[in-house]
Design an enzyme around this catalytic site. Structure first.
Site, PDB file in Angstrom:
ATOM      1  N   ARG A 127      48.775  74.725  85.199  1.00  0.00           N
ATOM      2  CA  ARG A 127      48.123  73.739  84.310  1.00  0.00           C
ATOM      3  C   ARG A 127      47.709  72.485  85.093  1.00  0.00           C
ATOM      4  NH1 ARG A 127      48.697  77.759  81.616  1.00  0.00           N
ATOM      5  NH2 ARG A 127      49.083  77.844  79.384  1.00  0.00           N
TER       6      ARG A 127
ATOM      7  N   SER B 268      50.090  74.448  73.134  1.00  0.00           N
ATOM      8  CA  SER B 268      51.347  73.940  73.700  1.00  0.00           C
ATOM      9  C   SER B 268      51.228  72.437  73.921  1.00  0.00           C
ATOM     10  CB  SER B 268      51.623  74.586  75.056  1.00  0.00           C
ATOM     11  OG  SER B 268      51.635  75.989  74.951  1.00  0.00           O
TER      12      SER B 268
ATOM     13  N   GLU C 239      51.326  68.460  78.084  1.00  0.00           N
ATOM     14  CA  GLU C 239      50.211  69.275  78.564  1.00  0.00           C
ATOM     15  C   GLU C 239      48.910  68.755  77.961  1.00  0.00           C
ATOM     16  OE1 GLU C 239      47.716  72.970  78.476  1.00  0.00           O
ATOM     17  OE2 GLU C 239      49.384  73.146  77.075  1.00  0.00           O
TER      18      GLU C 239
HETATM   19  N1  EPU Z   1      60.563  80.532  72.942  1.00  0.00           N
HETATM   20  C1  EPU Z   1      61.593  80.171  72.116  1.00  0.00           C
HETATM   21  N2  EPU Z   1      61.312  79.395  71.027  1.00  0.00           N
HETATM   22  C2  EPU Z   1      60.065  78.990  70.740  1.00  0.00           C
HETATM   23  C3  EPU Z   1      59.014  79.355  71.583  1.00  0.00           C
HETATM   24  C4  EPU Z   1      59.274  80.135  72.690  1.00  0.00           C
HETATM   25  O1  EPU Z   1      62.737  80.533  72.350  1.00  0.00           O
HETATM   26  O2  EPU Z   1      59.896  78.306  69.715  1.00  0.00           O
HETATM   27  C5  EPU Z   1      60.847  81.412  74.090  1.00  0.00           C
HETATM   28  C6  EPU Z   1      60.304  82.827  73.828  1.00  0.00           C
HETATM   29  O3  EPU Z   1      61.256  83.598  73.180  1.00  0.00           O
HETATM   30  C7  EPU Z   1      60.026  83.345  75.212  1.00  0.00           C
HETATM   31  C8  EPU Z   1      59.632  82.105  75.959  1.00  0.00           C
HETATM   32  O4  EPU Z   1      60.090  80.983  75.216  1.00  0.00           O
HETATM   33  O5  EPU Z   1      61.193  83.865  75.793  1.00  0.00           O
HETATM   34  C9  EPU Z   1      58.156  82.024  76.232  1.00  0.00           C
HETATM   35  O6  EPU Z   1      57.441  81.936  75.010  1.00  0.00           O
HETATM   36  P1  EPU Z   1      55.917  82.395  74.864  1.00  0.00           P
HETATM   37  O7  EPU Z   1      55.757  83.757  75.384  1.00  0.00           O
HETATM   38  O8  EPU Z   1      55.497  82.113  73.471  1.00  0.00           O
HETATM   39  O9  EPU Z   1      55.129  81.465  75.889  1.00  0.00           O
HETATM   40  P2  EPU Z   1      55.234  79.920  76.248  1.00  0.00           P
HETATM   41  O10 EPU Z   1      55.844  79.783  77.594  1.00  0.00           O
HETATM   42  O11 EPU Z   1      55.854  79.140  75.149  1.00  0.00           O
HETATM   43  C10 EPU Z   1      52.943  79.832  77.505  1.00  0.00           C
HETATM   44  C11 EPU Z   1      51.713  78.975  77.495  1.00  0.00           C
HETATM   45  C12 EPU Z   1      50.807  79.341  76.329  1.00  0.00           C
HETATM   46  C13 EPU Z   1      50.427  80.805  76.466  1.00  0.00           C
HETATM   47  C14 EPU Z   1      51.714  81.659  76.485  1.00  0.00           C
HETATM   48  C15 EPU Z   1      51.435  83.106  76.737  1.00  0.00           C
HETATM   49  C16 EPU Z   1      52.403  76.869  78.511  1.00  0.00           C
HETATM   50  C17 EPU Z   1      52.725  75.417  78.299  1.00  0.00           C
HETATM   51  N3  EPU Z   1      52.103  77.562  77.412  1.00  0.00           N
HETATM   52  O12 EPU Z   1      53.682  79.509  76.326  1.00  0.00           O
HETATM   53  O13 EPU Z   1      49.625  78.568  76.432  1.00  0.00           O
HETATM   54  O14 EPU Z   1      49.614  81.213  75.383  1.00  0.00           O
HETATM   55  O15 EPU Z   1      52.582  81.191  77.568  1.00  0.00           O
HETATM   56  O16 EPU Z   1      51.092  83.304  78.062  1.00  0.00           O
HETATM   57  O17 EPU Z   1      52.411  77.327  79.647  1.00  0.00           O
HETATM   58  C18 EPU Z   1      48.629  76.534  75.732  1.00  0.00           C
HETATM   59  O18 EPU Z   1      48.588  76.230  76.928  1.00  0.00           O
HETATM   60  O19 EPU Z   1      48.189  75.769  74.832  1.00  0.00           O
HETATM   61  C19 EPU Z   1      49.223  77.799  75.354  1.00  0.00           C
HETATM   62  C20 EPU Z   1      49.347  78.175  74.079  1.00  0.00           C
END
Ligand code: EPU
Length: 339
Positions: free
Chosen positions: A164, A238, A334
């Site tokens: 990012r 995010s 972000e």
């Molecule tokens: N998780 C939780 N609770 C929550 C949310 C997530 O425990 O409320 C845990 C999930 O269980 C999982 C982990 O966190 O083990 C990762 O969650 P998720 O796969 O939803 O991805 P993320 O890391 O929260 C990132 C990006 C998203 C992108 C997704 C999928 C960032 C800041 N965000 O989210 O990007 O869609 O991966 O690749 O890197 C964005 O940038 O606006 C965005 C939505």
């Protein structure tokens, strides 16, 4: 090209914040942009360039010139046996570019389906989702210096992409207008199904060797089930980045929270999902006034209708403070905070 005055920015930001732009204009061609830069008017006012308005939080009325980028289009500029080079103009909706690529069976960006925003915003923060980042397919971009009107090409190295991150968020912040972005996509796509949620969805659909269309469908299905639609509930995806912490801190936390999801990085640091940290602090699904954290994804802060920018920012800072208190980790926004 006309300049409007005192225009509500509510339709131009996905948080749906009703902030007012002192001046507002749309640019539809490179010439529009060059005229604007040459016009003395712009020297007297600060400027904010917006595409989809999907990664900003407007914390006040904007006492300057808001430039809405509407320069659109997609061109195939080169191809060989293996790859195709697509040049897309920066005001193009990112998802439209993904759909164009998927329809032509050009692989490489299908995992980034439905990321909100425009093509020009994509390199700013090296957008990414489901195991793929823009930098994986990026070739170069054309940028226009907002002071001089000079045109520059930035190749991948010059953008200094990271998680990012790019030079357009740091050393070159506010300096350039991104005019076009060129990507190199594969004519023989190899679907990337490394991400757990994607494998799970495809398994549920009984698909073992997905086409890129099926992969894009899976990504859209996952995003629609987890992430709120800004047309229904204002948000900017995010709100924070996933923090990268030392292996010592990660080991300490894992001793206390053995179920903590964590991803070791090549440099001995460890990435921890901010959504998990925020959920553990009790914010998931919690509403505070007109704002709160989404019930399916705690990392997304939402506007229930009438929240102001400062109200959302205040809430975000409370979330940040509670994560710091509980885990000793300072979350970094972000979303761009605009004042
Ligand atoms: N998780 C939780 N609770 C929550 C949310 C997530 O425990 O409320 C845990 C999930 O269980 C999982 C982990 O966190 O083990 C990762 O969650 P998720 O796969 O939803 O991805 P993320 O890391 O929260 C990132 C990006 C998203 C992108 C997704 C999928 C960032 C800041 N965000 O989210 O990007 O869609 O991966 O690749 O890197 C964005 O940038 O606006 C965005 C939505």
């Amino acid at each position: 090209m006309s300049v409007l005055e005192y225009l509500s920015l509510k339709p131009y930001n996905t948080f749906g914040i009703d902030a007012c732009a002192r001046y507002f204009c749309r640019v539809q061609t490179k010439e529009d942009m060059l005229h604007l830069i040459a016009d003395e008017f712009q020297y007297h006012h600060k400027q904010l360039i917006i595409g989809g308005g999907s990664n900003i939080l407007l914390c006040d009325d904007y006492d300057g010139l808001v430039i809405k980028n509407e320069i659109t289009g997609i061109e195939k500029i080169k191809e060989d046996e293996v790859f195709v080079w697509l040049k897309s103009y920066s005001g193009t909706v990112w998802h439209d570019l993904v759909m164009y690529a998927v329809q032509h069976n050009y692989g490489g960006i299908e995992n980034m389906a439905l990321i909100p925003g425009t093509v020009g915003a994509a390199p700013m923060q090296n957008i990414g989702a489901y195991g793929v980042e823009l930098k994986d397919v990026f070739v170069e971009l054309e940028a226009i210096d907002l002071q001089t009107g000079e045109q520059h090409i930035f190749d991948k190295a010059a953008c200094d992409f990271g998680y990012r991150h790019s030079v357009f968020k740091t050393t070159h912040k506010g300096q350039y207008f991104i005019y076009s972005v060129t990507l190199r996509l594969s004519k023989h796509p190899q679907p990337n199904v490394a991400y757990g949620d994607i494998r799970k969805t495809l398994a549920e659909w009984h698909i073992s060797s997905p086409s890129i269309k099926e992969l894009a469908d899976a990504v859209m299905h996952i995003r629609r089930s987890k992430l709120p639609d800004p047309a229904v509930l204002g948000n900017a995806g995010s709100f924070f980045k996933n923090p990268e912490v030392s292996d010592a801190l990660a080991a300490d936390l894992l001793a206390q929270y053995p179920d903590m999801p964590h991803y070791p990085l090549p440099d001995n640091r460890v990435k921890i999902p901010a959504g998990w940290l925020i959920e553990k602090c009790g914010w998931k699904g919690k509403r505070v006034g007109h704002t709160g954290n989404h019930a399916q994804q705690a990392l997304v802060i939402v506007n229930y209708g009438d929240a102001s920018g400062p109200e959302i920012w205040q809430h975000a800072q409370e979330v940040q403070a509670s994560v710091q208190k509980k885990f000793g980790i300072l979350l970094d926004a972000e979303v761009n905070i605009v004042r």
